[in-house]
Enzyme design. Sequence first.
Site, PDB file in Angstrom:
ATOM      1  N   GLU A 227      -6.406   4.781   8.258  1.00  0.00           N
ATOM      2  CA  GLU A 227      -6.195   6.201   7.928  1.00  0.00           C
ATOM      3  C   GLU A 227      -7.469   6.807   7.351  1.00  0.00           C
ATOM      4  OE1 GLU A 227      -2.649   5.516   5.646  1.00  0.00           O
ATOM      5  OE2 GLU A 227      -1.618   4.970   7.504  1.00  0.00           O
TER       6      GLU A 227
ATOM      7  N   ASN B 231       0.867  -1.181   0.000  1.00  0.00           N
ATOM      8  CA  ASN B 231       0.000   0.000   0.000  1.00  0.00           C
ATOM      9  C   ASN B 231       0.906   1.234   0.000  1.00  0.00           C
ATOM     10  OD1 ASN B 231      -1.795   2.051   0.515  1.00  0.00           O
ATOM     11  ND2 ASN B 231      -2.357   1.343   2.575  1.00  0.00           N
ATOM     12  N   TRP B 232       0.981   1.888  -1.135  1.00  0.00           N
ATOM     13  CA  TRP B 232       1.881   3.051  -1.245  1.00  0.00           C
ATOM     14  C   TRP B 232       1.346   4.294  -0.554  1.00  0.00           C
ATOM     15  CZ3 TRP B 232       4.727   3.687  -6.575  1.00  0.00           C
ATOM     16  CH2 TRP B 232       5.483   2.528  -6.823  1.00  0.00           C
ATOM     17  N   LYS B 233       0.055   4.268  -0.201  1.00  0.00           N
ATOM     18  CA  LYS B 233      -0.586   5.443   0.408  1.00  0.00           C
ATOM     19  C   LYS B 233      -0.378   6.650  -0.507  1.00  0.00           C
ATOM     20  CE  LYS B 233      -0.009   3.175   4.807  1.00  0.00           C
ATOM     21  NZ  LYS B 233       0.167   3.247   6.255  1.00  0.00           N
TER      22      LYS B 233
ATOM     23  N   GLU C 125      -4.780  -4.824  10.837  1.00  0.00           N
ATOM     24  CA  GLU C 125      -3.758  -3.800  11.007  1.00  0.00           C
ATOM     25  C   GLU C 125      -3.988  -3.076  12.334  1.00  0.00           C
ATOM     26  OE1 GLU C 125      -1.983  -2.676   6.877  1.00  0.00           O
ATOM     27  OE2 GLU C 125      -3.552  -1.249   7.392  1.00  0.00           O
TER      28      GLU C 125
ATOM     29  N   SER D  86       3.994  -2.066  10.193  1.00  0.00           N
ATOM     30  CA  SER D  86       5.450  -2.133  10.389  1.00  0.00           C
ATOM     31  C   SER D  86       6.069  -3.462   9.957  1.00  0.00           C
ATOM     32  CB  SER D  86       5.820  -1.806  11.844  1.00  0.00           C
ATOM     33  OG  SER D  86       5.442  -0.475  12.153  1.00  0.00           O
TER      34      SER D  86
ATOM     35  N   GLY E 237       5.177   1.411   4.310  1.00  0.00           N
ATOM     36  CA  GLY E 237       6.482   2.014   4.021  1.00  0.00           C
ATOM     37  C   GLY E 237       7.459   1.106   3.294  1.00  0.00           C
TER      38      GLY E 237
ATOM     39  N   GLY F 249       3.157   2.333  10.729  1.00  0.00           N
ATOM     40  CA  GLY F 249       4.144   3.402  10.555  1.00  0.00           C
ATOM     41  C   GLY F 249       4.909   3.756  11.816  1.00  0.00           C
TER      42      GLY F 249
ATOM     43  N   HIS G  92      -9.243   1.247   5.507  1.00  0.00           N
ATOM     44  CA  HIS G  92      -7.930   1.451   6.136  1.00  0.00           C
ATOM     45  C   HIS G  92      -8.097   2.393   7.324  1.00  0.00           C
ATOM     46  CE1 HIS G  92      -3.775   2.553   6.788  1.00  0.00           C
ATOM     47  NE2 HIS G  92      -3.448   1.473   6.100  1.00  0.00           N
TER      48      HIS G  92
HETATM   49  P1  13P Z   1       3.463   0.430   7.508  1.00  0.00           P
HETATM   50  O1  13P Z   1       3.928  -0.862   6.889  1.00  0.00           O
HETATM   51  O2  13P Z   1       4.165   1.638   6.949  1.00  0.00           O
HETATM   52  O3  13P Z   1       3.451   0.365   8.994  1.00  0.00           O
HETATM   53  O4  13P Z   1       1.926   0.628   7.044  1.00  0.00           O
HETATM   54  C1  13P Z   1       1.041  -0.427   7.184  1.00  0.00           C
HETATM   55  C2  13P Z   1      -0.201  -0.088   6.467  1.00  0.00           C
HETATM   56  O5  13P Z   1      -0.932   0.791   6.878  1.00  0.00           O
HETATM   57  C3  13P Z   1      -0.506  -0.823   5.230  1.00  0.00           C
HETATM   58  O6  13P Z   1      -1.805  -0.586   4.807  1.00  0.00           O
END
Ligand code: 13P
Length: 252
Positions: free
Chosen positions: A101, A13-15, A169, A214, A236, A175, A99
């Site tokens: 976020e 997931n590149w966000k 998650e 993470s 990430g 993150g 998600h």
């Molecule tokens: P990280 O791997 O950066 O912690 O993010 C996880 C995530 O939110 C994947 O959707």
Amino acid sequence: MTAAPIRALVAGNWKMNGTTAALREPRLLAAMLKGVKLKCDVLVCPPATILRRAKAVMKGSKIRVGGQDCHAAASGAHTGDISADMLKDAGASMVIVGHSERRTNHKETDAEVLAKAKAVHRAGLTAIICIGETLEERKAGKTLEVLTAQIKGSVPAESNAGNTVVAYEPVWAIGTGLTPTTAEVAEAHTHIRAELEKAMGAEGSQTRILYGGSVKPSNAAELMSAANVNGALVGGASLKAADFIGIIKTYM
Ligand code: 13P
């Protein structure tokens, strides 16, 4: 009869990261995986603006592309939004919904996530439905209760193992570099499996449950070894092909 083993999925997931220059990473990834016999599916979810080009640079590879969220409607007066059909048209085979976020920054409720997951299904795509507890909820001993409520509220009743993936998650692990212990991951995933079986019957036993939060090359093998973990949703560490492949290697 014993059920077939579940084929894992490693999804990136590149966000909100990546413009045209970032296309070198999926190009590199496709080159690195050329001729490699993988024991998992691989998915890259770049921003919608470069989705079509990301698919083009990985042409000939088995790596799929996906979208990051969609609107619940197929079309209409929704300035700035993207429908599942549009993501499909750009080459997506899966779409991440719910998600944390989105749930936090955009105040999305379980009901909205459910409507989005249904829209993904209507478009003929696979929904990756994210769930997970906050740190406060974990500290209060409410993790399993929160997961149950999110599954009941945001996983469509008509889901099957082909059109639905659930991603666990924990919000506090996203993150932050923090991860649950393998035992905590196993406890959450085994609970999710039981809830999916209750909701979806036999399909629930075959539905992929990804761990996200993470995940790095250094911890992937351990996290992926926990019971009922069928792959990873990576933030990430999916941005650089060299890191992402370090996680995919768990399934080589
Ligand atoms: P990280 O791997 O950066 O912690 O993010 C996880 C995530 O939110 C994947 O959707």
